[in-house]
Design an enzyme around this catalytic site. Structure first.
Site, short mmCIF file in Angstrom:
data_model
loop_
_atom_site.label_atom_id
_atom_site.label_comp_id
_atom_site.label_asym_id
_atom_site.label_seq_id
_atom_site.Cartn_x
_atom_site.Cartn_y
_atom_site.Cartn_z
N SER A 128 0.88 -1.24 0.05
CA SER A 128 0.05 0.23 -0.37
C SER A 128 0.37 1.99 0.21
CB SER A 128 -0.72 -0.16 1.69
OG SER A 128 -1.59 1.45 1.05
N ASP A 199 -9.82 -4.96 -5.22
CA ASP A 199 -8.77 -3.67 -3.94
C ASP A 199 -9.91 -1.97 -3.86
OD1 ASP A 199 -7.60 -2.12 -2.24
OD2 ASP A 199 -5.79 -2.47 -3.42
N HIS A 232 -7.59 -5.08 -0.61
CA HIS A 232 -6.41 -4.58 -0.15
C HIS A 232 -5.78 -5.41 1.21
CE1 HIS A 232 -4.17 -1.00 -0.25
NE2 HIS A 232 -4.49 -0.66 0.91
#
Length: 256
Positions: A128, A199, A232
């Protein structure tokens, strides 16, 4: 606890920010030490959580360094303070760039790797926002300088980014294409980017567009892996791909 700090400013000005980094966790290699990778956590996380996962990977020749980001106000959270490698308003390549924050984190990472023994291959990976910081470091490595103009001090062998995006994409082409040396370094640096199509934090389209930006900016040695149904977070299938890719690119023991 191991704390570091980084401060960046312009000449004699006093309006610089000082960033206090949190605890750094180290996973020592279980076999012959061939490579060291700094792994960077996501927004609001810490180095401990990733060190526990990385220790389980079948990569005995890699030393992992897992620092913790400074705690700072984050615009995307309405100014709420949490561990973050830089300030961010939106999780895409179109957001405003916190060059000062990214430079501080990229400098901290480079300093950690600079302490490694000669002959050890060096790399950066992350998830991320950590992936975004790793990609920013890749651009600095190719360009030979941080955003501030200070020289980038190390040579990277690999960069890995999971569920991230490319910050500073608007200025990327100009930097990498500024010299033949920059373009050559970009083309020689292997990148692995992975992104889940489900995501809902860093949308898949931003990961895909970031890969396209990098490829069009001389980073031709780039692998982009997609995962249907992945949100995610990471899954064993993705980490298996990371292990195979690192083993092959770094020529680790057991890769033949």
């Amino acid at each position: 606890m191991n704390y570091g700090s980084s401060s960046l400013g312009s000449g004699g000005r006093t309006n610089r920010r000082v960033f206090e980094f949190g605890r750094t966790h180290v996973v020592k290699p279980k076999g012959r030490h061939q490579a060291t990778l700094v792994w960077l956590h996501g927004l609001g996380d810490n180095g401990a959580s990733w060190s526990q996962l990385l220790e389980t990977l079948p990569l005995p020749n890699i030393k992992w360094i897992c620092p913790t980001a400074p705690t700072r106000p984050v615009a995307a959270f309405g100014g709420f303070a949490c561990p973050a490698w830089f300030d961010v308003g939106e999780f895409s390549e179109n957001g405003p760039d916190d060059i000062e924050g990214m430079d501080a984190s990229a400098t901290h990472v480079a300093n950690l790797l600079s302490a490694e023994p000669a002959g050890i291959q060096l790399g950066i990976g992350g998830f991320s926002m950590g992936a975004s910081t790793a990609l920013y470091s890749a651009v600095c490595c190719a360009y030979g300088r941080f955003g501030s103009g200070n020289p980038y001090p190390i040579n990277l062998s690999v960069v890995v980014g999971l569920s991230g995006w490319l910050p500073c994409s608007r200025s990327l082409k100009n930097k990498v294409e500024s010299s033949q040396d920059s373009a050559r370094r970009a083309a020689a640096l292997p990148l692995l980017l992975c992104h889940g199509k489900a995501d809902d934090v860093v949308l898949y389209k931003h990961g895909e567009k970031s890969a396209e930006f990098l490829r069009s900016s001389a980073f031709r040695n780039l692998t982009f892996k997609t995962y249907n149904g992945l949100g995610h977070y990471t899954v064993p299938e993705e980490m298996d791909e990371v292990c195979k890719w690192l083993t092959a690119r770094l020529g680790l023991d057991g890769s033949r």
